[in-house]
Design an enzyme around this catalytic site. Sequence first.
Site, PDB file in Angstrom:
ATOM      1  N   GLU A 252       0.923  -0.933  -0.012  1.00 52.95           N
ATOM      2  CA  GLU A 252      -0.265  -0.481  -0.317  1.00 52.95           C
ATOM      3  C   GLU A 252       0.845   1.383  -0.338  1.00 52.95           C
ATOM      4  O   GLU A 252       2.299   1.554   0.177  1.00 52.95           O
ATOM      5  CB  GLU A 252      -0.931   0.065   1.013  1.00 52.95           C
TER       6      GLU A 252
ATOM      7  N   CYS B 279       3.161   8.879   1.058  1.00 58.06           N
ATOM      8  CA  CYS B 279       4.407   7.464   1.898  1.00 58.06           C
ATOM      9  C   CYS B 279       4.252   6.560   1.386  1.00 58.06           C
ATOM     10  O   CYS B 279       3.166   5.538   0.481  1.00 58.06           O
ATOM     11  CB  CYS B 279       3.100   7.441   3.363  1.00 58.06           C
TER      12      CYS B 279
ATOM     13  N   CYS C 116       6.946  -6.385   7.749  1.00 58.30           N
ATOM     14  CA  CYS C 116       7.645  -5.751   8.120  1.00 58.30           C
ATOM     15  C   CYS C 116       7.691  -6.777   8.886  1.00 58.30           C
ATOM     16  O   CYS C 116       7.244  -7.912   9.553  1.00 58.30           O
ATOM     17  CB  CYS C 116       7.169  -4.737   8.845  1.00 58.30           C
TER      18      CYS C 116
ATOM     19  N   CYS D  90       5.588  -4.928  16.210  1.00 57.71           N
ATOM     20  CA  CYS D  90       5.402  -3.534  16.656  1.00 57.71           C
ATOM     21  C   CYS D  90       4.139  -3.605  17.515  1.00 57.71           C
ATOM     22  O   CYS D  90       3.529  -3.712  16.509  1.00 57.71           O
ATOM     23  CB  CYS D  90       5.964  -2.102  16.316  1.00 57.71           C
TER      24      CYS D  90
ATOM     25  N   CYS E 159       1.429  -1.690  15.740  1.00 57.92           N
ATOM     26  CA  CYS E 159       1.419  -1.658  13.506  1.00 57.92           C
ATOM     27  C   CYS E 159       0.389  -2.538  13.454  1.00 57.92           C
ATOM     28  O   CYS E 159       0.808  -3.307  13.461  1.00 57.92           O
ATOM     29  CB  CYS E 159       2.648  -0.966  13.278  1.00 57.92           C
TER      30      CYS E 159
ATOM     31  N   CYS F  24      -0.898   5.776   9.820  1.00 57.65           N
ATOM     32  CA  CYS F  24       0.672   5.755  10.015  1.00 57.65           C
ATOM     33  C   CYS F  24      -0.611   4.476  11.189  1.00 57.65           C
ATOM     34  O   CYS F  24      -0.751   4.518  11.720  1.00 57.65           O
ATOM     35  CB  CYS F  24       1.020   6.145  10.771  1.00 57.65           C
TER      36      CYS F  24
HETATM   37  N1  SAH Z   1       9.002   1.344   9.979  1.00 56.89           N
HETATM   38  C1  SAH Z   1       9.005   2.663  10.261  1.00 56.89           C
HETATM   39  C2  SAH Z   1       8.605   3.199   9.213  1.00 56.89           C
HETATM   40  C3  SAH Z   1       6.882   2.854   9.128  1.00 56.89           C
HETATM   41  S1  SAH Z   1       5.992   3.203  10.494  1.00 56.89           S
HETATM   42  C4  SAH Z   1       8.901   3.185  11.443  1.00 56.89           C
HETATM   43  O1  SAH Z   1       8.906   2.305  12.644  1.00 56.89           O
HETATM   44  O2  SAH Z   1       9.404   4.176  11.722  1.00 56.89           O
HETATM   45  C5  SAH Z   1       5.181   5.742  10.419  1.00 56.89           C
HETATM   46  C6  SAH Z   1       5.525   5.957  11.431  1.00 56.89           C
HETATM   47  O3  SAH Z   1       3.713   5.289  11.908  1.00 56.89           O
HETATM   48  C7  SAH Z   1       6.077   4.973  12.542  1.00 56.89           C
HETATM   49  O4  SAH Z   1       6.702   6.499  13.903  1.00 56.89           O
HETATM   50  C8  SAH Z   1       5.337   4.908  13.391  1.00 56.89           C
HETATM   51  O5  SAH Z   1       5.642   3.942  14.504  1.00 56.89           O
HETATM   52  C9  SAH Z   1       3.956   4.750  13.151  1.00 56.89           C
HETATM   53  N2  SAH Z   1       2.528   3.910  13.959  1.00 56.89           N
HETATM   54  C10 SAH Z   1       2.584   3.182  13.293  1.00 56.89           C
HETATM   55  N3  SAH Z   1       1.087   2.382  14.397  1.00 56.89           N
HETATM   56  C11 SAH Z   1       1.280   3.153  14.075  1.00 56.89           C
HETATM   57  C12 SAH Z   1      -0.188   3.362  15.015  1.00 56.89           C
HETATM   58  N4  SAH Z   1      -1.726   2.203  14.675  1.00 56.89           N
HETATM   59  N5  SAH Z   1      -0.754   4.637  14.741  1.00 56.89           N
HETATM   60  C13 SAH Z   1       0.098   5.874  14.974  1.00 56.89           C
HETATM   61  N6  SAH Z   1       0.982   5.579  14.533  1.00 56.89           N
HETATM   62  C14 SAH Z   1       1.453   4.048  13.989  1.00 56.89           C
END
Ligand code: SAH
Length: 347
Positions: free
Chosen positions: A91, A104, A111, A115, A118, A338
Site C-alpha cells: 500500500e 508515504c 515487516c 511492533c 502497528c 500511520c
Molecule cells: N518501520 C518504520 C516506518 C513505518 S511506520 C518505522 O518504524 O519508523 C511510520 C510511523 O507510523 C512510525 O512512526 C510508526 O511508529 C507509526 N505508527 C505505526 N503504527 C501506528 C499506529 N497504529 N498509530 C499511529 N502511528 C503508528
Amino acid sequence: MKQSFYDLNFSDLEAVVNQNNLNPSVAAVLFNWHYKKKQSSQCHNKISKSSLAFFEQNFDFFLPEIDTVYESQKDRSVKFLFKLKDNHKVETVLIPFNNKYSICLSSQVGCAMNCSFCFTGEQGLKRNLTTSEIVGQFLKAWRWLAANRPGEERILNIVFMGQGEPLHNFDAVKKACEIFLSQHGTSIGVQKITVSTAGYIPGLKRWSREAPGVNLALSLHSPFEEKRNELIPINKKYPLDEVLAYIDKIPLNKKQFVTYEYILIKDFNDSPDDAKKLGMLLAGKSAYINLIPFNSFPGSRYRCPDLDKVEKFKEVLDAFKIPTLIRGAKGDDVLAACGQLNSNNQY
Ligand code: SAH
C-alpha cells in the site's frame, strides 16, 4: 529475465550507456522522459532507433499495477493497493496539504519488526521491495493524480513511512532516494525526503557513511526501556541508548534535524512523566518531535488518548524548547493513516 529500467540510478544508467557504446546523451534523455515527464510509453524523443531497440531488448519497464484505490471522504487522502509481479501487494498513501501531496511509500511487503501497535507487523515480512517497486509507487500515484485530479499532480514530499522497515532494505531504499534526487529526473530536494526507522542499528551504521543526505526519523515511542521493549520488540536487541548514540554521530547541516516520532497511547505512554523523560532525553539535540495520537485498526489492543492529555504532553515538551508538532490523522476512514496499512486486510 530482463533487468528493470527503474532499478537503475543515473550513474548505473550512464554505465550501461557507456559499456554499450550508445550516445552519451541517452542516459539524460531517458531519465527525463521516464522521471521528469513521467511518461508511460516508450521514449521516442531525441533517441536513435538503435538505442531504443537496445533498451527494449535488454530492459523491462514494468511498474506495480494499481489494484484498488481508496479515496478518503474526510480529506483528500488516497490509498493505493498495488499488485506486484509475483502477486504480492503493498500500500501507498497520498497525504494532501494545500493542494499538494506528500507520498508515504512502502519499502517491504509486510515487516519483520512486529511492533505491537502497528497493523503492518501482523503480516510478518514476505520480502523486500526492489528499487523499481519503490519508485513505481511514486510514478503510478503521480499518474493517477494527473488522470483523476488534473492540475494536482504535485507530490512535494516523500516519506518512507508505509509498510516495512526501510533500513532493513537499505540498498533498494538508498537507490530509490538517489533516483528521486537526480537532477535529470524528479529532482526532489534532500530536505523533502524522510526515511523513518524503528531503530534498526545495522542500517543506522551504514546511514552516516552512505545515506544520500535525506532526513531521518526515529520511531521513539517511549523513553523507558520496558515500555519501548513492549512496543518495539527490536529494542531488546538494539536498545534506545545505542540507537540514539548512532543517530548523534550522523552529520547534519545547519538546517537539518532528526525527527523523533512518538505515538501517544491512552494510559500507556501519555503521562506528563513520560513527556518529561522524553524531553530530558532529547533536550539539546537538533530534534523535532512528531506526536502521533494512536490510530486504531481491527483488533488493536491500544486506544487513542484524550485531546487534553495530548496537549499537556506537548506543553511539557515546550518547556524543554524542543519543537513539537501534533500530527492529525488523515485518511483514517480508509485505514490510510500511520500504522493502519495492511495489504492482507482489504475491506
Ligand atoms: N518501520 C518504520 C516506518 C513505518 S511506520 C518505522 O518504524 O519508523 C511510520 C510511523 O507510523 C512510525 O512512526 C510508526 O511508529 C507509526 N505508527 C505505526 N503504527 C501506528 C499506529 N497504529 N498509530 C499511529 N502511528 C503508528
